[in-house]
Structures are given as C-alpha cells and as structure tokens.
Design a protein around this motif. Sequence first.
Motif, mmCIF file in Angstrom:
data_model
loop_
_atom_site.group_PDB
_atom_site.id
_atom_site.type_symbol
_atom_site.label_atom_id
_atom_site.label_comp_id
_atom_site.label_asym_id
_atom_site.label_seq_id
_atom_site.Cartn_x
_atom_site.Cartn_y
_atom_site.Cartn_z
ATOM 1 N N CYS A 79 9.162 -55.631 -42.162
ATOM 2 C CA CYS A 79 9.179 -55.348 -40.724
ATOM 3 C C CYS A 79 8.327 -54.112 -40.449
ATOM 4 O O CYS A 79 8.242 -53.207 -41.280
ATOM 5 C CB CYS A 79 10.601 -55.076 -40.239
ATOM 6 S SG CYS A 79 11.606 -56.566 -40.275
ATOM 7 N N ILE A 135 12.274 -50.564 -38.483
ATOM 8 C CA ILE A 135 13.619 -51.124 -38.675
ATOM 9 C C ILE A 135 14.435 -50.887 -37.406
ATOM 10 O O ILE A 135 14.629 -49.735 -36.983
ATOM 11 C CB ILE A 135 14.311 -50.469 -39.899
ATOM 12 C CG1 ILE A 135 13.441 -50.644 -41.167
ATOM 13 C CG2 ILE A 135 15.702 -51.053 -40.107
ATOM 14 C CD1 ILE A 135 13.130 -52.079 -41.557
ATOM 15 N N CYS A 136 14.893 -51.958 -36.807
ATOM 16 C CA CYS A 136 15.663 -51.851 -35.554
ATOM 17 C C CYS A 136 17.036 -51.235 -35.844
ATOM 18 O O CYS A 136 17.621 -51.470 -36.905
ATOM 19 C CB CYS A 136 15.840 -53.221 -34.916
ATOM 20 S SG CYS A 136 14.278 -54.067 -34.665
ATOM 21 N N CYS A 195 20.033 -53.633 -37.032
ATOM 22 C CA CYS A 195 19.746 -54.736 -37.955
ATOM 23 C C CYS A 195 20.478 -54.597 -39.288
ATOM 24 O O CYS A 195 20.464 -53.530 -39.893
ATOM 25 C CB CYS A 195 18.252 -54.771 -38.215
ATOM 26 S SG CYS A 195 17.790 -56.017 -39.423
ATOM 27 N N PHE A 234 19.925 -57.310 -41.591
ATOM 28 C CA PHE A 234 19.303 -58.366 -42.406
ATOM 29 C C PHE A 234 18.718 -57.758 -43.679
ATOM 30 O O PHE A 234 18.581 -56.544 -43.797
ATOM 31 C CB PHE A 234 18.185 -59.064 -41.617
ATOM 32 C CG PHE A 234 18.672 -59.791 -40.399
ATOM 33 C CD1 PHE A 234 19.674 -60.743 -40.490
ATOM 34 C CD2 PHE A 234 18.129 -59.512 -39.157
ATOM 35 C CE1 PHE A 234 20.120 -61.413 -39.363
ATOM 36 C CE2 PHE A 234 18.572 -60.180 -38.023
ATOM 37 C CZ PHE A 234 19.571 -61.128 -38.129
ATOM 38 N N GLY A 262 13.071 -64.011 -41.445
ATOM 39 C CA GLY A 262 12.882 -62.653 -41.967
ATOM 40 C C GLY A 262 13.990 -61.716 -41.567
ATOM 41 O O GLY A 262 15.078 -62.153 -41.218
ATOM 42 N N THR A 270 10.098 -60.125 -40.628
ATOM 43 C CA THR A 270 9.120 -60.483 -39.598
ATOM 44 C C THR A 270 8.012 -61.328 -40.230
ATOM 45 O O THR A 270 6.976 -60.790 -40.653
ATOM 46 C CB THR A 270 8.529 -59.200 -38.946
ATOM 47 O OG1 THR A 270 9.609 -58.360 -38.519
ATOM 48 C CG2 THR A 270 7.667 -59.547 -37.733
ATOM 49 N N ASN A 314 7.649 -61.774 -34.083
ATOM 50 C CA ASN A 314 7.971 -60.696 -33.157
ATOM 51 C C ASN A 314 6.803 -60.538 -32.197
ATOM 52 O O ASN A 314 5.636 -60.511 -32.642
ATOM 53 C CB ASN A 314 8.215 -59.387 -33.912
ATOM 54 C CG ASN A 314 9.594 -59.350 -34.537
ATOM 55 O OD1 ASN A 314 10.370 -60.290 -34.382
ATOM 56 N ND2 ASN A 314 9.899 -58.282 -35.249
ATOM 57 N N ARG A 364 13.474 -51.848 -30.226
ATOM 58 C CA ARG A 364 12.467 -52.884 -30.477
ATOM 59 C C ARG A 364 11.082 -52.325 -30.157
ATOM 60 O O ARG A 364 10.943 -51.438 -29.296
ATOM 61 C CB ARG A 364 12.729 -54.115 -29.602
ATOM 62 C CG ARG A 364 14.041 -54.798 -29.864
ATOM 63 C CD ARG A 364 14.117 -55.481 -31.197
ATOM 64 N NE ARG A 364 13.082 -56.472 -31.395
ATOM 65 C CZ ARG A 364 13.191 -57.498 -32.249
ATOM 66 N NH1 ARG A 364 14.282 -57.666 -32.974
ATOM 67 N NH2 ARG A 364 12.212 -58.345 -32.406
HETATM 68 S S1 SF4 Z 1 16.053 -57.042 -36.227
HETATM 69 FE FE1 SF4 Z 1 14.361 -58.308 -36.981
HETATM 70 S S2 SF4 Z 1 12.540 -57.057 -36.534
HETATM 71 FE FE2 SF4 Z 1 14.280 -55.667 -36.385
HETATM 72 S S3 SF4 Z 1 14.440 -54.775 -38.434
HETATM 73 FE FE3 SF4 Z 1 15.808 -56.539 -38.388
HETATM 74 S S4 SF4 Z 1 14.610 -58.227 -39.222
HETATM 75 FE FE4 SF4 Z 1 13.177 -56.578 -38.639
#
Ligand code: SF4
Length: 377
Positions: A11, A14-15, A18, A20, A62, A64, A97, A134
Amino acid sequence: MLGLYLHIPFCAAICNYCNFNRGLFDGDLKTRYVRALIAEIGRAGKAAGAGGASADTIYFGGGTPSLLTGEEVAAIIGACRDAFNVTPDAEITLEANPETVTSETLSALRDAGVNRLSFGVQSFRDEELRRLTRLHGVERAKAAYRDARSAGFHNVSLDLMMWLPGQQVDHWLESVDEAIALAPDHLSLYMLEVYPNSPLREDMARLAWSQAPDDDVAAMYTASMERLEAVGYQQYEISNVSRPGRMSRHNLKYWTDGDWFGFGCGAHSTIDGVRWKNVSATEEYVARLGARQSPAGELRRLSRDERLGDALFTALRLTEGADIAGINARYDVDAWSRFGEDLQRFVEFGLLEVTEDRWRLTRPGMLLAHEVMTVFV
Ligand code: SF4
C-alpha cells in the motif's frame, strides 16, 4: 470450477483503521514478490496435474493491487493460465485505489486481461475520507471511475463504508446517492470495525469522534439497501448488491461451499475440504519460494461437522439463504435436528425464516448475522 485469489500486500500508505495483511510499498520487494507469486502459482498447477484444474475466476486482492504495473498483472494472469485451465470467460477482478490509477494504467490493466475493477472508494464525503486517512478525495474517486469506463471496463464495483466516526444517517445516504449517480455494476457496503490498538481508535479518543448509536446504524443499513433496490440493484449477500447478473462470481465461491486457491502471503486456500494458510510475512513468503519451499502452513482436513457448519455459516450470508435440502443430502444430516434448538429463538424474533427447503436471514437478521452464525461455529 476453482477460484484463484492473488494477494498483493503493498500500500502507498497505511490507513488508520486497517487490519489487513499489508505493508508499505517497496519497489524492490514488489518485483521479488511478483516472481515468488508466479512461482507459487506454477507449483500449485503442477500439483493439480498436467493440464491443470479448471478455474473461472481470478481475483487480485490486497493491499493495493493497482500498485502493480500492467506487465506484472499480465505476467501473473499468464502464470494462472499456464498452470490452470482458465476459462475464456473467466471473471478477472482487480481491487484498485482511486489515487493509484490513471487512464493509461487502467488501459494497461484492461489489456492485461482484467475485466472487473473493484474501487475502494469508502465514502463520497471528503471529511470522512480524511478521518480514515485515505489518500484520495471524492473528485479523484469519481474521475477514476469515469476513466475506468473510458478504458473499457464494463464491470465496475465500488466499496463504501458505513458507521464511520462522526457519520450520521443522512451523511451515509449522501454517499449512497453519489454512488447510485455513477451507476456502478456492483456495490459492497461494509460496516467499519474499529479494532483495538488501531490508530483510528486513538484518533477517535483524542478528537472526540464517535460512531453513531446502534439504532442509527441499523437505519443506515436498511435505508441504503431499500434505496439501492428502488433503482434496480439486487441485494444478494449481507454486504453486497449488484445489477442483475453482475454478482461477484469469485466471492460467491466463498459463500457457496466452493473451492479456491489463495496465492501470496497470508492467503487462505480451501480445496475439497482441506484448508491451509500461507505464511503472512512478505519477506518470509518470498524467501520460501526462492528456496523452492512451500509457503503453506499446516494443512488441515476439515471434519464433516466443520464442513457442515461452514456451509451453513456462509450460505446464510446470501439473501437466497441456505439450500437445506441440498446441504442435508450433501452432508447426510438433518440440519434442523442438529441446530434447530439453538436457532428457534432467532426464528421467533423474526431474524431467521425456516422452511423445509431453505433457511434465510431476514433483513433485520442480517444486521444480527453474527449472533445467528455463532450457532454453527
Ligand atoms: S485499507 Fe486498503 S489501502 Fe488502506 S492500508 Fe488497508 S489494505 Fe491498504
């Protein structure tokens, strides 16, 4: 028919919400990762036998995935075609994105064979996007959507999130209306989960942002589904609506007891009742493939009871519900005698409808799906 999932863990930033499996973009690591991913796909193809098994969906998730170049995406799709018998009409989705794409990169993705895009828009209000840290704004999201249409994408999905900090019901519906105005083929509507220790939780405490009360989030969910249905979308899953015939074929495999390979770090696979997960760390994943080792953790053969529980758990996510007659036959059980006692209270509260052939969650039941599903876990 198999689904092939490809995890791209990079990415640009990093949001704050998040959780993930992802990390910051690193060009050198990405190059090595793509090589490892192609090697892993080749290994699986060999294991599946000469000519390979057939697959009719490929999904780049992902992270991204739109940080990959068109050439990289083409090489990965090529590896899938070499290893598996990928059907000519396969659905090939890539999560994108908005800030990462241009007309040129979108055309390159189209040329590489991607035929479905899923944009992580999340909100059509700039203030909300800023709170989520974002990188894109509303105008960029709209421009990316239009560029995707111009690049020849006839199947485009948008992700939106409700229950954002400070979001009120009418703010949420504003985002839904903006999405409807763009006329995507598919929409995913998620509820934000604020994880413990996430930077967002700290921001919320520091800046006194709060999430709407439960009644309001129920109103957000119900009103948005009704609004989308009124203009021709069909809800087919707890969080997903589509134009007729535009359901996510790949994601349906997860909800209909299907089989899929997951390639890349942290990816899960389920093939014929055997489940495994790859190592999560990107460097370790690359190192394992470089040393010609499997990236998979322990393989687990699910018991018949686990498979039954999973089949019910996932099928109830669908608006059409679970085909109980089919599930009973497949697992040689009478599911109601197994779970009926625990489910009866949900039926009485109007959350679950039960007939001889089908069990399905009502819309209020979908809001409390988690409670119902615990019966099967
Ligand atoms: S929300 Fe999506 S774009 Fe933002 S850090 Fe997580 S995986 Fe990456």
